[in-house]
Design an enzyme around this catalytic site. Structure first.
Site, PDB file in Angstrom:
ATOM      1  N   GLU A  87      -0.294  -0.940   5.793  1.00  0.00           N
ATOM      2  CA  GLU A  87       1.077  -0.250   6.837  1.00  0.00           C
ATOM      3  C   GLU A  87       0.838   1.180   7.132  1.00  0.00           C
ATOM      4  OE1 GLU A  87       4.820   1.194   7.833  1.00  0.00           O
ATOM      5  OE2 GLU A  87       3.536   1.663   6.131  1.00  0.00           O
ATOM      6  N   ASP A  90       0.794  -1.310  -0.053  1.00  0.00           N
ATOM      7  CA  ASP A  90       0.052  -0.148   0.091  1.00  0.00           C
ATOM      8  C   ASP A  90       0.843   1.308  -0.087  1.00  0.00           C
ATOM      9  OD1 ASP A  90       0.661  -0.898   2.730  1.00  0.00           O
ATOM     10  OD2 ASP A  90      -0.570   0.836   3.428  1.00  0.00           O
TER      11      ASP A  90
END
Length: 504
Positions: free
Chosen positions: A165, A102
């Site tokens: 994250e 991400d």
């Protein structure tokens, strides 16, 4: 056998960059408004995860996808049962490499499109090139080097790929619910040599309960918006100011003077959504930076609020603006909030005001605080201090999440192995570092951050034109290959490297 790890990495450069470019092309920003089957954090995040798992499956690794938000790829390089390594541990033991696919939003002005990989002057540019898709691919190719050389391992190796994250690490919570922890591991998501300690974090919103109070004979703040992610310094802000034509003309003139005197980039114009001219739109430009080091950026939202504090506001408008100026705008160390502290291992507490919102019509008014605190502090005590400090201003805390500090002791056998790897390949001492950043290492015991930034390199994470040196990417790949080999041969029960590692 002596292995030239850097040569092995260079031999795979074209393949690595090709696979990385395909991953960088996926705009995997968390988007819960665009979810789908098997994509609880957004279809693009799920697509990035599937891309990495597809590459792993292509190389013959065993893959798993957990709830559409985290996955892993296993490699078992241990000898067959007939010639199994003497003293090999239980079959479900493994060492881990944790990375994430991400990315944060691609705000600001980019030289080339943020989701199209571009190489210029030896650097690879794209959102995620440094944080963390580039390092993810470097670790993946590091494992492929070990696999293709047929090197014997004592333990299995698992590459873990997360998709949350940047905004909460719920992906690792899902992983921990279903999987046993590794013996040890690293995440390629910080700095070289070795980051063995991380600050704790408090994410919370200081929220103003709106009373609807105000005065029609004063300038009105009809809306305020700044920031796209809690862990980024906002690089732009906008305020909608209402009033009479004369009042708005006065606000515009004062704002232009304010910007000119301070060398700031701001503009004042009639709100294009209200052609009747009842509202003025003020814009401010700042400088983005990672939320772990807010002092390196320029918070556009706080700058604009400092100007608004000079205007004749009243009621909720004044309370919102004045609280920001008194408690948040002057510094990022938490002094005004009463929470400043530091220790020798992880340094000083920092406060990033990443999201700033004021929408009276929607009954919304808050500042999102991303606080990173050293091990000498306690998250719950910080919150108690904040609560007392905010009450006189009419604010309360909401949506609070606390992450404790993380540290792996220097005596851990993994630390010594990584230090040897780094020093052998770079010729430099492998000092232990700490960070204000939060990485996946904090989610699993015995895990540290290992690269990808080398000492002295510019950190472009979370910024426009994010990039990584292609040479550094290959050097990291070489380090990750040897690190995987060495860590997969450590005898963790005895606290050292086994005779099967081939270490010289």
């Amino acid at each position: 056998m002596r292995i030239d790890w850097m040569e092995e990495a260079r031999r795979r450069q074209n393949s690595l960059l090709r696979d990385l470019s395909s991953l960088l092309a996926i705009p995997s920003v968390k988007n819960e408004a665009a979810v789908g089957p098997g994509a609880p954090l957004g279809v693009e995040s799920a697509r990035a995860l599937k891309r990495m798992l597809g590459l792993a499956e292509r190389e013959g690794l065993r893959i798993a996808n957990i709830e559409g938000i985290v996955g892993y790829a296993d490699y078992d390089g241990r000898r067959s049962a007939a010639e199994e390594t003497v003293g090999a541990d239980r079959p479900d033991d493994y060492i881990a490499v944790l990375s994430h696919v991400d990315v944060v939003p691609a705000s600001g002005e980019w030289t080339t499109p943020p989701f199209e990989a571009a190489v210029r002057n030896g650097r690879l540019y794209a959102r995620g090139a440094l944080d963390d898709k580039g390092p993810t691919m470097a670790a993946f190719y590091g494992l492929l080097i070990v696999k293709e050389l047929g090197l014997p391992l004592r333990h299995r190796v698992r590459l873990i790929f997360g998709t949350d994250e940047e905004t909460g690490m719920s992906c690792m919570d899902a992983y921990n619910r279903l999987e046993r922890p590794p013996l040890a591991g690293f995440t390629p998501d910080a700095d070289f040599p070795i980051v063995h300690a991380e600050k704790g974090q408090v994410n919370t919103r200081m929220t103003l309960k709106l009373s609807g109070s105000g005065s029609e004979d004063r300038v009105r703040l009809r809306g305020f918006r700044s920031g796209t992610a809690a862990n980024m310094v906002p690089d732009s802000a906008e305020a909608f100011v209402g009033g009479s034509p004369d009042e708005l003309a006065s606000v515009a003139a004062a704002y232009r003077s304010y910007c000119a005197e301070r060398g700031l980039s701001g503009s004042a114009a009639a709100d294009p959504q209200r052609p009747e001219g009842a509202t003025m739109l003020l814009r401010m430009e700042g400088k983005s930076a990672h939320g772990m080091a807010p002092e390196t950026g320029v918070n556009a939202g706080l700058l604009l609020l400092q100007f608004l504090d000079t205007q004749p506001l009243g009621g909720d408008d004044e309370r919102f603006v004045h609280a920001a100026v008194e408690l948040l705008a002057a510094e990022s160390s938490g002094e005004a909030l009463g929470i400043a502290c530091r220790d020798d291992t992880t340094g000083a507490l920092t406060v990033n005001v990443g999201l700033l919102r004021y929408a009276p019509g929607e009954n919304e008014a808050f500042f999102h605080l991303n606080i990173r605190f050293p091990a000498c502090a306690d998250g719950d005590r910080l919150l108690a201090t904040l609560d007392v400090k905010l009450r006189p201003y009419g604010f309360h805390l909401a949506e609070t999440v606390v992450k404790p500090p993380h540290e792996v002791p220097a005596s851990h056998p993994m630390i010594g192995a990584l230090q040897r790897v780094y020093t052998e390949q770079t010729g430099q001492p492998a000092d232990l570092l700490s960070t204000g950043g939060g990485t996946y290492a904090c989610k699993l015991p015995g895990c540290v951050a290992f690269g990808p930034l080398f000492p002295g390199e510019e950190d472009t994470a979370h910024q426009p034109d994010e990039s990584i040196s292609v040479d550094s990417l290959l050097r990291a790949t070489a380090l990750y290959a040897q690190a995987i080999y060495e860590l997969a041969n450590v005898d963790y029960e005895k606290g050292g490297v086994s005779d099967e590692s081939g270490h010289r």
